[in-house]
Design an enzyme around this catalytic site. Structure first.
Site, PDB file in Angstrom:
ATOM      1  N   ASP A  66       0.957  -1.547  -0.149  1.00 53.24           N
ATOM      2  CA  ASP A  66      -0.201   0.149   0.121  1.00 53.24           C
ATOM      3  C   ASP A  66       0.661   1.245  -0.486  1.00 53.24           C
ATOM      4  O   ASP A  66       1.799   1.127  -0.254  1.00 53.24           O
ATOM      5  CB  ASP A  66      -0.920   0.404   1.525  1.00 53.24           C
ATOM      6  N   TYR A  68       3.052   4.758   1.148  1.00 56.46           N
ATOM      7  CA  TYR A  68       3.261   5.764   1.916  1.00 56.46           C
ATOM      8  C   TYR A  68       2.726   6.496   2.949  1.00 56.46           C
ATOM      9  O   TYR A  68       1.568   7.093   1.585  1.00 56.46           O
ATOM     10  CB  TYR A  68       4.570   6.476   1.397  1.00 56.46           C
ATOM     11  N   PHE A  79       6.684   2.374  -4.508  1.00 56.09           N
ATOM     12  CA  PHE A  79       8.288   1.610  -3.782  1.00 56.09           C
ATOM     13  C   PHE A  79       8.966   3.007  -4.307  1.00 56.09           C
ATOM     14  O   PHE A  79       9.618   3.380  -3.593  1.00 56.09           O
ATOM     15  CB  PHE A  79       8.863   0.865  -3.927  1.00 56.09           C
ATOM     16  N   HIS A 188      11.104  -9.689   0.771  1.00 54.31           N
ATOM     17  CA  HIS A 188      11.001  -8.595   0.384  1.00 54.31           C
ATOM     18  C   HIS A 188      11.813  -7.489   0.776  1.00 54.31           C
ATOM     19  O   HIS A 188      12.732  -7.715   1.915  1.00 54.31           O
ATOM     20  CB  HIS A 188      10.107  -7.655   1.228  1.00 54.31           C
TER      21      HIS A 188
END
Length: 223
Positions: A66, A68, A79, A188
């Site tokens: 989701d 920031y 990202f 991740h």
């Protein structure tokens, strides 16, 4: 919510926009805004990934969770952060792996628009979030929408590289036809897990090797 989205996406997703769940997303966001809650990214950037990367240009999909949730960060590309905002820890680790893998200098910003313009579709599973509350919009219907998007890409296109970092993203592999696409999986890039398989995954070079092998222009990963 007035969906301002690039024409090719608007056409293949028109059925989704008319479904009750999508109207509920719009109502939820409208209600929160009427309660003076701050929503990221700004309305004009919610569909930025779609507007920057038309369907016919998509050759790589990177899936995030989701947006920031801090001021000025999110701009509709997973990202990525807007110019002038320091890269968050996960993005710093992405840049480290990028440098180690293909030798790209670590940039002094975190804006990934250049990737998106080349066909790297930077999709978050949720397209909005409340300020300061991570995952606050993960249950309002966005997952149904973005799952449909992934299925459409898988069904319509071929030889797309899907990059799935972390358990959440990897659960989406059931939406992808592995017989005609490439799926790359690793831990991740978060500082909590990057050393458990993200560092050294070489996904950037592997992506370009696959694209070139299938007659598709590689991505210029420099920023």
């Amino acid at each position: 919510m007035d969906v301002k989205i690039e024409t090719s996406w608007k056409e293949i997703l028109k059925d989704e926009f008319n479904k009750p769940y999508f109207r509920q997303i719009a109502l939820h966001i409208k209600t929160e805004k009427s309660q003076s809650k701050i929503i990221y990214p700004p309305g004009s950037l919610i569909f930025n990934a779609f507007n920057t990367t038309p369907l016919d240009k998509v050759k790589v999909v990177i899936l995030g969770q989701d947006p920031y949730h801090g001021p000025g960060q999110a701009h509709g590309l997973c990202f990525s952060v807007q110019n002038g905002v320091p890269p968050p820890p996960s993005l710093i680790n992405i840049f480290k792996e990028l440098h180690d893998d293909v030798g790209v200098p670590v940039p002094n910003h975190g804006n990934l628009t250049h990737w998106a313009q080349q066909g790297v579709f930077l999709l978050n599973a949720s397209l909005t979030v409340r300020a300061g509350e991570p995952m606050s919009h993960s249950k309002i219907g966005w997952a149904e929408f973005t799952d449909a998007v992934i299925k459409k890409i898988s069904g319509i296109k071929k030889n797309v590289v899907f990059i799935l970092w972390g358990k959440f993203a990897q659960e989406k592999k059931i939406l992808i036809d592995e017989t005609k696409h490439c799926i790359l999986r690793s831990a991740h890039p978060s500082p909590l897990s990057a050393s458990a398989g993200f560092f050294g995954c070489r996904h950037f070079s592997k992506t370009n090797e696959y694209l070139v092998a299938n007659g598709i222009d590689p991505v210029d990963w420099r920023l």
